[in-house]
Enzyme design. Structure first.
Site, PDB file in Angstrom:
ATOM      1  CE  LYS A 201      38.359   3.355 -17.590  1.00  0.00           C
ATOM      2  NZ  LYS A 201      38.264   4.398 -16.557  1.00  0.00           N
ATOM      3  CD  GLU A 207      25.947   5.860 -27.354  1.00  0.00           C
ATOM      4  OE1 GLU A 207      26.443   4.845 -26.781  1.00  0.00           O
ATOM      5  OE2 GLU A 207      25.369   6.770 -26.747  1.00  0.00           O
ATOM      6  N   GLY A 261      37.672   8.397 -18.316  1.00  0.00           N
ATOM      7  CA  GLY A 261      37.459   8.693 -19.740  1.00  0.00           C
ATOM      8  C   GLY A 261      37.793  10.125 -20.097  1.00  0.00           C
ATOM      9  NE  ARG A 262      34.771  13.547 -15.578  1.00  0.00           N
ATOM     10  CZ  ARG A 262      34.205  12.445 -15.119  1.00  0.00           C
ATOM     11  NH1 ARG A 262      33.841  11.476 -15.939  1.00  0.00           N
ATOM     12  NH2 ARG A 262      34.024  12.285 -13.817  1.00  0.00           N
ATOM     13  CD  GLU A 347      31.064  12.449 -18.157  1.00  0.00           C
ATOM     14  OE1 GLU A 347      30.243  12.466 -19.098  1.00  0.00           O
ATOM     15  OE2 GLU A 347      32.140  11.835 -18.210  1.00  0.00           O
ATOM     16  CG  HIS A 378      30.334  39.874 -34.664  1.00  0.00           C
ATOM     17  ND1 HIS A 378      30.241  41.173 -35.092  1.00  0.00           N
ATOM     18  CD2 HIS A 378      31.654  39.644 -34.428  1.00  0.00           C
ATOM     19  CE1 HIS A 378      31.455  41.697 -35.143  1.00  0.00           C
ATOM     20  NE2 HIS A 378      32.325  40.798 -34.741  1.00  0.00           N
ATOM     21  CE  LYS A 506      28.111   4.869 -21.214  1.00  0.00           C
ATOM     22  NZ  LYS A 506      29.484   4.411 -20.992  1.00  0.00           N
TER      23      LYS A 506
HETATM   24  C1  G6Q Z   1      34.070   9.987 -19.269  1.00  0.00           C
HETATM   25  C2  G6Q Z   1      32.829   9.247 -19.286  1.00  0.00           C
HETATM   26  C3  G6Q Z   1      32.272   8.988 -20.670  1.00  0.00           C
HETATM   27  C4  G6Q Z   1      33.001   7.897 -21.446  1.00  0.00           C
HETATM   28  C5  G6Q Z   1      32.144   7.476 -22.624  1.00  0.00           C
HETATM   29  C6  G6Q Z   1      32.811   6.432 -23.493  1.00  0.00           C
HETATM   30  O1  G6Q Z   1      34.676  10.282 -18.277  1.00  0.00           O
HETATM   31  O2  G6Q Z   1      32.932   8.104 -18.546  1.00  0.00           O
HETATM   32  O3  G6Q Z   1      32.249  10.145 -21.447  1.00  0.00           O
HETATM   33  O4  G6Q Z   1      34.249   8.349 -21.867  1.00  0.00           O
HETATM   34  O5  G6Q Z   1      30.906   7.011 -22.163  1.00  0.00           O
HETATM   35  O6  G6Q Z   1      33.115   5.300 -22.749  1.00  0.00           O
HETATM   36  P1  G6Q Z   1      34.038   4.191 -23.349  1.00  0.00           P
HETATM   37  O7  G6Q Z   1      35.406   4.771 -23.566  1.00  0.00           O
HETATM   38  O8  G6Q Z   1      34.041   3.068 -22.340  1.00  0.00           O
HETATM   39  O9  G6Q Z   1      33.428   3.779 -24.660  1.00  0.00           O
END
Ligand code: G6Q
Length: 539
Positions: A201, A207, A261-262, A347, A378, A506
């Site tokens: 996003k 990463e 994001g989620r 989150e 199990h 971060k």
């Molecule tokens: C989701 C969070 C988090 C995010 C990641 C990746 O709701 O904000 O999990 O999706 O940190 O972020 P980017 O899509 O900006 O790389």
């Protein structure tokens, strides 16, 4: 504790004494009374410590918290994400094409549909083999590079839709900054037939950027700079950063800052899923979610599936001291669903501050965990049956399998239903004694074993059933839990849509990264400084 909770607090004192067995003995129609159907899903919530009065009090609380008004505010695009001053409109991504929804006086549905149509064109080209690699190879491997919300949704849904995935197309998910991940992902792949989707996003997540650059270098061992557009596409809200990375914005699929994001699997972040199952089925996935949205918006709270699921979870977290909640999919293709829900719930509602900035006086989200059945039985189910904690469970199953092994499917479902029954009923002293007598044990041995062979039971669970796992039922299932999270956020008065805890990590990682080079660690505690020093010595 907020004063609205007081009637429930008193009632919970009584409910904690109830025996689920007894509730079923007292009401032979309990299954009919406490089950509900919506958007292709069936929820049996009869194995819970609730009565009609409990539901009345819980829905009274939801109304006192203005749940219906807050729900409508979300759907209509009010800026309910107060700390980031944004609307929350993942639900708009699954509106029918002809709908209209205005944000800042602009209809967003036409923008959404335009991107969907681009996703459709692109994914059909790749699927039909007309999108070719630099040496004219058909694309056989797609690597999604993203993390968190830009990884878990695509990875979970692609796994869930395994049986709908086009033959010959392999989806890979590269998320971890740990180099072992990229090593394992790229080994065996051929750059000539590999397509990378850089999904971020912000397009600044370290990463993802590191992995994307490493993938680019790997590609350039065989391809050339001019070939990159055939092998790298992006999904992002940040066109400038995408361009800077070297991806043509023609090959960028945008989404918007009002998609968290989620909650982004419904947006272009769902591109891997569209590639895997095709745009028609991707639209069925969106339609399934929309059917759940409509139900959530229109059903009375007492018959509203996401509301009921949320109220059950809230009831145990708030008044029974349960601190974790197990998700047990009895469907192997839903193996990643517990991890997906971990992010969605923890989150969103793992917060200690209310929407208006006050410290919460109640617990918030429980720990979400789980894995597929019957494997879990199990491993850790022992603790669920006889351990000291009360852990509510959601069992999830499909009535019809997508495989021909009917005997195995029957055993799977038998196990699923047996677990919820055993957890609810337990095994009394008399039952355990009779069992052991039937096995011919001596009275002395029975006496010694009896304490170990008694199961307290009275452990609550929900069972969610669908006819079969399809794009539409998967969409409904994910939307169900999204709305569950929203409802619980309203009850706890939490902003479910920010994630400041993620942001802190971060920033700190960036600082330590520099210190691994410089060794200047005086600002740290002795533990962090010691760990950095040991790493520097080993490097
Ligand atoms: C989701 C969070 C988090 C995010 C990641 C990746 O709701 O904000 O999990 O999706 O940190 O972020 P980017 O899509 O900006 O790389």
């Amino acid at each position: 504790m907020p004063t609205e909770f007081t009637p429930l607090l008193q009632h919970a004192g009584e409910a904690r004494q109830w025996k689920l067995r007894q509730l079923f003995d007292d009401d032979h129609q309990r299954f009919d009374h406490y089950s509900v159907e919506a958007a292709g899903l069936f929820l049996d919530f009869s194995k819970n410590h609730i009565s009609g009065h409990t539901l009345q009090l819980l829905t009274d609380l939801a109304r006192a918290c203005h749940l219906e008004q807050q729900r409508d505010a979300m759907f209509s695009g009010e800026r309910i994400n107060v700390t980031e001053d944004r609307p929350v409109l993942h639900t708009a991504l699954r509106l029918p094409a002809q709908a209209k929804l205005y944000v800042d006086e602009k209809d967003i549905v036409s923008d959404i549909q335009a991107v969907l149509s681009r996703i459709g064109t692109f994914s059909e080209r790749v699927r039909k083999g007309s999108w070719r690699g630099f040496a004219n190879d058909v694309i056989t491997d797609i690597v999604n590079i993203g993390i968190g919300g830009s990884d878990l949704g695509p990875a979970m849904t692609c796994a869930a839709m395994r049986t709908f995935t086009q033959d010959g197309l392999r989806l890979h998910f590269l998320s971890n900054v740990d180099g072992h991940d990229i090593d394992a992902t790229l080994s065996g792949l051929n750059p000539r037939s590999t397509l990378f989707i850089v999904a971020s996003k912000s397009f600044t997540t370290p990463e993802t950027m590191l992995n994307a650059h490493a993938a680019r270098r790997w590609f350039l061992q065989q391809g050339q700079e001019k070939d990159l557009p055939k092998h790298f596409v992006a999904v992002s809200t940040n066109a400038a950063a995408v361009q800077q990375f070297g991806i043509d914005t023609d090959n960028m699929f945008p989404f918007w800052d009002w998609v968290g994001g989620r909650f982004s699997i419904w947006s272009a972040i769902g591109l891997p899923l569209a590639l895997a199952i095709g745009i028609e089925r991707f639209r069925e996935f969106l339609d399934g979610a929309h059917a759940m949205d409509t139900h959530f918006q229109s059903a009375p709270l007492e018959r509203n599936m996401p509301v009921l699921l949320a109220l059950m979870g809230f009831w145990y977290r708030q008044f029974f001291g349960s601190s974790s909640h197990l998700i047990a999919p009895y469907h192997h293709d839903l193996a990643l669903f517990p991890s997906y829900l971990q992010q969605l719930e923890m989150e969103s509602n793992g917060k200690g501050t209310s929407r208006d900035g006050q410290a919460l006086t109640t617990p918030s989200a429980p720990v979400i965990w789980g894995s597929v059945g019957s494997n879990g039985q199990h491993a850790y189910f022992q603790l669920l049956h006889q351990g000291s904690d009360l852990i509510p469970i959601d069992f999830i199953a499909a009535l019809k399998p997508a495989h021909p092994h009917l005997e195995q499917h029957k055993v799977l479902l038998a196990n699923c239903f047996a677990q919820s029954e055993a957890l609810m009923r337990g095994k009394s002293q008399a039952e355990a004694t009779t069992d052991m007598q039937a096995q011919g044990m001596s009275a002395e041995k029975i006496q010694a074993l009896l304490p170990h062979r008694i199961f307290p039971g009275n452990r609550p669970s929900n069972t969610l059933l669908m006819e079969s796992l399809t794009p539409a039922t998967l969409g409904a299932l994910v939307a169900l839990y999204e709305h569950k999270v929203f409802v619980q956020g309203v009850l706890w008065n939490i902003n479910s849509f920010d994630q400041w805890g993620v942001e802190l990590g971060k920033v700190l990682a960036g600082r330590i990264l520099t210190e691994l080079d410089t060794g200047k660690t005086e600002l740290h505690d002795s533990s962090t400084a010691g760990l950095i020093a040991r790493t520097r010595n080993a490097m």
